[in-house]
Design a protein around this motif. Structure first.
Motif, PDB file in Angstrom:
ATOM      1  N   PRO A  18      63.561  44.631  88.150  1.00 20.81           N
ATOM      2  CA  PRO A  18      62.781  44.618  86.905  1.00 20.81           C
ATOM      3  C   PRO A  18      61.641  45.622  86.892  1.00 20.81           C
ATOM      4  O   PRO A  18      61.381  46.263  85.857  1.00 20.81           O
ATOM      5  CB  PRO A  18      62.258  43.180  86.833  1.00 20.81           C
ATOM      6  CG  PRO A  18      63.203  42.389  87.643  1.00 20.81           C
ATOM      7  CD  PRO A  18      63.628  43.287  88.751  1.00 20.81           C
ATOM      8  N   LEU A  19      60.968  45.785  88.027  1.00 22.45           N
ATOM      9  CA  LEU A  19      59.859  46.738  88.075  1.00 22.45           C
ATOM     10  C   LEU A  19      60.353  48.165  87.863  1.00 22.45           C
ATOM     11  O   LEU A  19      59.730  48.949  87.124  1.00 22.45           O
ATOM     12  CB  LEU A  19      59.147  46.617  89.420  1.00 22.45           C
ATOM     13  CG  LEU A  19      57.861  47.420  89.606  1.00 22.45           C
ATOM     14  CD1 LEU A  19      56.859  47.060  88.534  1.00 22.45           C
ATOM     15  CD2 LEU A  19      57.282  47.164  90.983  1.00 22.45           C
ATOM     16  N   SER A  20      61.474  48.521  88.461  1.00 20.32           N
ATOM     17  CA  SER A  20      62.014  49.871  88.285  1.00 20.32           C
ATOM     18  C   SER A  20      62.481  50.094  86.853  1.00 20.32           C
ATOM     19  O   SER A  20      62.217  51.153  86.263  1.00 20.32           O
ATOM     20  CB  SER A  20      63.178  50.090  89.259  1.00 20.32           C
ATOM     21  OG  SER A  20      62.781  49.881  90.596  1.00 20.32           O
ATOM     22  N   VAL A  21      63.158  49.111  86.278  1.00 18.82           N
ATOM     23  CA  VAL A  21      63.649  49.255  84.901  1.00 18.82           C
ATOM     24  C   VAL A  21      62.490  49.367  83.918  1.00 18.82           C
ATOM     25  O   VAL A  21      62.502  50.190  82.994  1.00 18.82           O
ATOM     26  CB  VAL A  21      64.569  48.073  84.546  1.00 18.82           C
ATOM     27  CG1 VAL A  21      64.937  48.110  83.064  1.00 18.82           C
ATOM     28  CG2 VAL A  21      65.832  48.104  85.399  1.00 18.82           C
ATOM     29  N   PHE A 174      53.596  52.575  92.342  1.00 18.51           N
ATOM     30  CA  PHE A 174      53.054  53.930  92.413  1.00 18.51           C
ATOM     31  C   PHE A 174      54.143  54.951  92.736  1.00 18.51           C
ATOM     32  O   PHE A 174      54.102  56.087  92.231  1.00 18.51           O
ATOM     33  CB  PHE A 174      51.932  53.998  93.451  1.00 18.51           C
ATOM     34  CG  PHE A 174      50.656  53.353  93.012  1.00 18.51           C
ATOM     35  CD1 PHE A 174      49.901  53.913  92.002  1.00 18.51           C
ATOM     36  CD2 PHE A 174      50.219  52.173  93.597  1.00 18.51           C
ATOM     37  CE1 PHE A 174      48.714  53.320  91.590  1.00 18.51           C
ATOM     38  CE2 PHE A 174      49.039  51.574  93.189  1.00 18.51           C
ATOM     39  CZ  PHE A 174      48.286  52.146  92.181  1.00 18.51           C
ATOM     40  N   LEU A 175      55.102  54.574  93.570  1.00 18.00           N
ATOM     41  CA  LEU A 175      56.196  55.496  93.865  1.00 18.00           C
ATOM     42  C   LEU A 175      57.026  55.788  92.614  1.00 18.00           C
ATOM     43  O   LEU A 175      57.460  56.925  92.399  1.00 18.00           O
ATOM     44  CB  LEU A 175      57.086  54.908  94.966  1.00 18.00           C
ATOM     45  CG  LEU A 175      56.479  54.815  96.368  1.00 18.00           C
ATOM     46  CD1 LEU A 175      57.443  54.141  97.323  1.00 18.00           C
ATOM     47  CD2 LEU A 175      56.116  56.205  96.885  1.00 18.00           C
ATOM     48  N   ASN A 176      57.249  54.792  91.790  1.00 14.65           N
ATOM     49  CA  ASN A 176      57.952  55.014  90.526  1.00 14.65           C
ATOM     50  C   ASN A 176      57.099  55.795  89.537  1.00 14.65           C
ATOM     51  O   ASN A 176      57.622  56.582  88.740  1.00 14.65           O
ATOM     52  CB  ASN A 176      58.351  53.675  89.905  1.00 14.65           C
ATOM     53  CG  ASN A 176      59.559  53.064  90.577  1.00 14.65           C
ATOM     54  OD1 ASN A 176      60.700  53.340  90.220  1.00 14.65           O
ATOM     55  ND2 ASN A 176      59.316  52.237  91.571  1.00 14.65           N
ATOM     56  N   LEU A 177      55.795  55.582  89.585  1.00 13.89           N
ATOM     57  CA  LEU A 177      54.904  56.248  88.640  1.00 13.89           C
ATOM     58  C   LEU A 177      54.907  57.757  88.835  1.00 13.89           C
ATOM     59  O   LEU A 177      54.900  58.520  87.858  1.00 13.89           O
ATOM     60  CB  LEU A 177      53.484  55.701  88.809  1.00 13.89           C
ATOM     61  CG  LEU A 177      52.415  56.217  87.837  1.00 13.89           C
ATOM     62  CD1 LEU A 177      52.723  55.785  86.419  1.00 13.89           C
ATOM     63  CD2 LEU A 177      51.043  55.721  88.265  1.00 13.89           C
ATOM     64  N   PHE A 178      54.936  58.203  90.089  1.00 13.13           N
ATOM     65  CA  PHE A 178      54.856  59.624  90.382  1.00 13.13           C
ATOM     66  C   PHE A 178      56.178  60.238  90.829  1.00 13.13           C
ATOM     67  O   PHE A 178      56.209  61.433  91.124  1.00 13.13           O
ATOM     68  CB  PHE A 178      53.803  59.874  91.467  1.00 13.13           C
ATOM     69  CG  PHE A 178      52.419  59.471  91.068  1.00 13.13           C
ATOM     70  CD1 PHE A 178      51.713  60.206  90.139  1.00 13.13           C
ATOM     71  CD2 PHE A 178      51.832  58.350  91.624  1.00 13.13           C
ATOM     72  CE1 PHE A 178      50.431  59.840  89.772  1.00 13.13           C
ATOM     73  CE2 PHE A 178      50.550  57.979  91.257  1.00 13.13           C
ATOM     74  CZ  PHE A 178      49.851  58.718  90.329  1.00 13.13           C
ATOM     75  N   GLY A 179      57.248  59.469  90.874  1.00 13.83           N
ATOM     76  CA  GLY A 179      58.494  60.016  91.411  1.00 13.83           C
ATOM     77  C   GLY A 179      59.705  59.908  90.521  1.00 13.83           C
ATOM     78  O   GLY A 179      60.833  60.005  91.011  1.00 13.83           O
ATOM     79  N   LEU A 180      59.510  59.710  89.221  1.00 10.79           N
ATOM     80  CA  LEU A 180      60.643  59.552  88.305  1.00 10.79           C
ATOM     81  C   LEU A 180      60.947  60.809  87.505  1.00 10.79           C
ATOM     82  O   LEU A 180      61.650  60.734  86.508  1.00 10.79           O
ATOM     83  CB  LEU A 180      60.380  58.386  87.341  1.00 10.79           C
ATOM     84  CG  LEU A 180      60.435  56.987  87.959  1.00 10.79           C
ATOM     85  CD1 LEU A 180      60.081  55.935  86.920  1.00 10.79           C
ATOM     86  CD2 LEU A 180      61.809  56.708  88.539  1.00 10.79           C
TER      87      LEU A 180
END
Length: 246
Positions: A18-21, A174-180
Motif C-alpha cells: 500500500p505504501l508503494s502504490v 523516503f526511498l520511494n520519494l526520491f527513487g521513483l
C-alpha cells in the motif's frame, strides 16, 4: 550481533505494497495537478536567443578539435570578443534573477504554485506514514550493507541489534520519494518525470540567470586548448588496425 527477523506476510500486504502504490499514485496526481495550475507564458525572445548562443558555444567547445585552428580562433573571437562578442556581458547589464522574479508577479506565482504542489502532498503523506506505519520493519535488502546505512534505512527504529539490511516503513517512504523517477519516466514520459530531488534543487533558485551562464561559457571557451585532430587520424587508424591484426 545483528539478529535475523522473520517478516510477516501481513506487513507486505498492508504496509509495503500500500505504501508503494500510494506513493506512485500521489506522484502521478501531483503531476497532473501541477500541470493544471501551470500558467502559459510567452518566452522572452532575448532569453531564448541567449540560450541558443550558449548551446552553440558549448557545441564549439565540444567539437573544437575537429575544425582547423584558424576556424576555431575566428569562432572563439566571434563568441568571446569583449567588444561585441555574443558571450560578453558588460558589468552594468548583468541581470539579477531574484529581482526579475519579484518584479514579475506571474513568475513569483508560478514558483509558489510549484512549491505548494510539492510541499503539501509531501507533508500530508509523511504525516499519514508516520501515524499509521511508524515502527514497522517493511522489507529487507538482499545484500549486506555497512553500519553507515543504518540511519538511512532504519529511520524510526531504535534497535541496534537489527541487521542493517532491514528497511523501516519510514525509510521506505523516503526511498520511494526520491527513487521513483524511473517508474515515472515509463508512466508519464521521460520529459515529464521529475523527481523530488530536482524539484528541491529548483526551489533553491529564483529562475534562470542568463548573464552568469554566458560568462561561465565565455570563460570555458577561453581556456580551451585547441589541438586539431585531423592530422592524427591516420596514426590512430593505423594503431587500431595493428591491435585488430595482432
Amino acid at each position: 550481533m545483528a539478529e535475523d527477523l522473520v517478516l510477516d506476510t501481513a506487513i507486505r500486504d498492508w504496509v509495503l505494497i500500500p505504501l508503494s502504490v500510494v506513493m506512485v499514485l500521489i506522484g502521478i496526481l501531483r503531476y497532473f495537478v501541477s500541470k493544471l495550475m501551470r500558467s502559459f507564458q510567452v518566452p522572452d525572445p532575448k532569453i531564448v536567443k541567449e540560450g541558443q548562443v550558449i548551446v552553440r558555444a558549448r557545441n564549439l567547445r565540444g567539437a573544437a578539435n575537429f575544425i582547423p585552428p584558424k576556424s576555431f580562433r575566428s569562432r572563439r573571437v566571434y563568441f568571446s570578443n569583449e567588444e561585441n562578442g555574443l558571450l560578453f556581458v558588460p558589468k552594468g547589464q548583468a541581470q539579477n534573477a531574484q529581482a526579475q522574479m519579484f518584479s514579475d508577479p506571474n513568475m513569483a506565482m508560478d514558483m509558489m504554485k510549484k512549491n505548494l504542489s510539492m510541499i503539501i502532498p509531501q507533508t500530508l503523506t509523511f504525516a499519514w506514514v508516520n501515524f499509521f506505519f511508524s515502527g514497522f520493519v517493511a522489507a529487507k535488502i538482499p545484500f549486506p550493507l555497512t553500519q553507515r546505512f543504518r540511519s538511512m534505512l532504519q529511520n524510526g527504529i531504535d534497535l541496534s541489534t537489527v541487521d542493517v539490511s532491514y528497511v523501516s516503513s519510514r525509510s521506505w517512504y523516503f526511498l520511494n520519494l526520491f527513487g521513483l523517477r524511473g517508474l515515472f519516466s515509463l508512466i508519464l514520459g521521460e520529459e515529464n518525470a521529475m523527481d523530488d530531488t530536482q524539484r528541491m534543487m529548483q526551489m533553491g533558485g529564483f529562475g534562470f540567470d542568463p548573464s552568469k551562464s554566458l560568462t561561465a561559457e565565455k570563460d570555458g571557451l577561453d581556456i580551451v586548448q585547441h589541438e586539431w585532430a585531423l592530422p592524427k587520424f591516420e596514426h590512430r587508424a593505423e594503431a587500431v588496425l595493428k591491435k585488430l591484426v595482432s
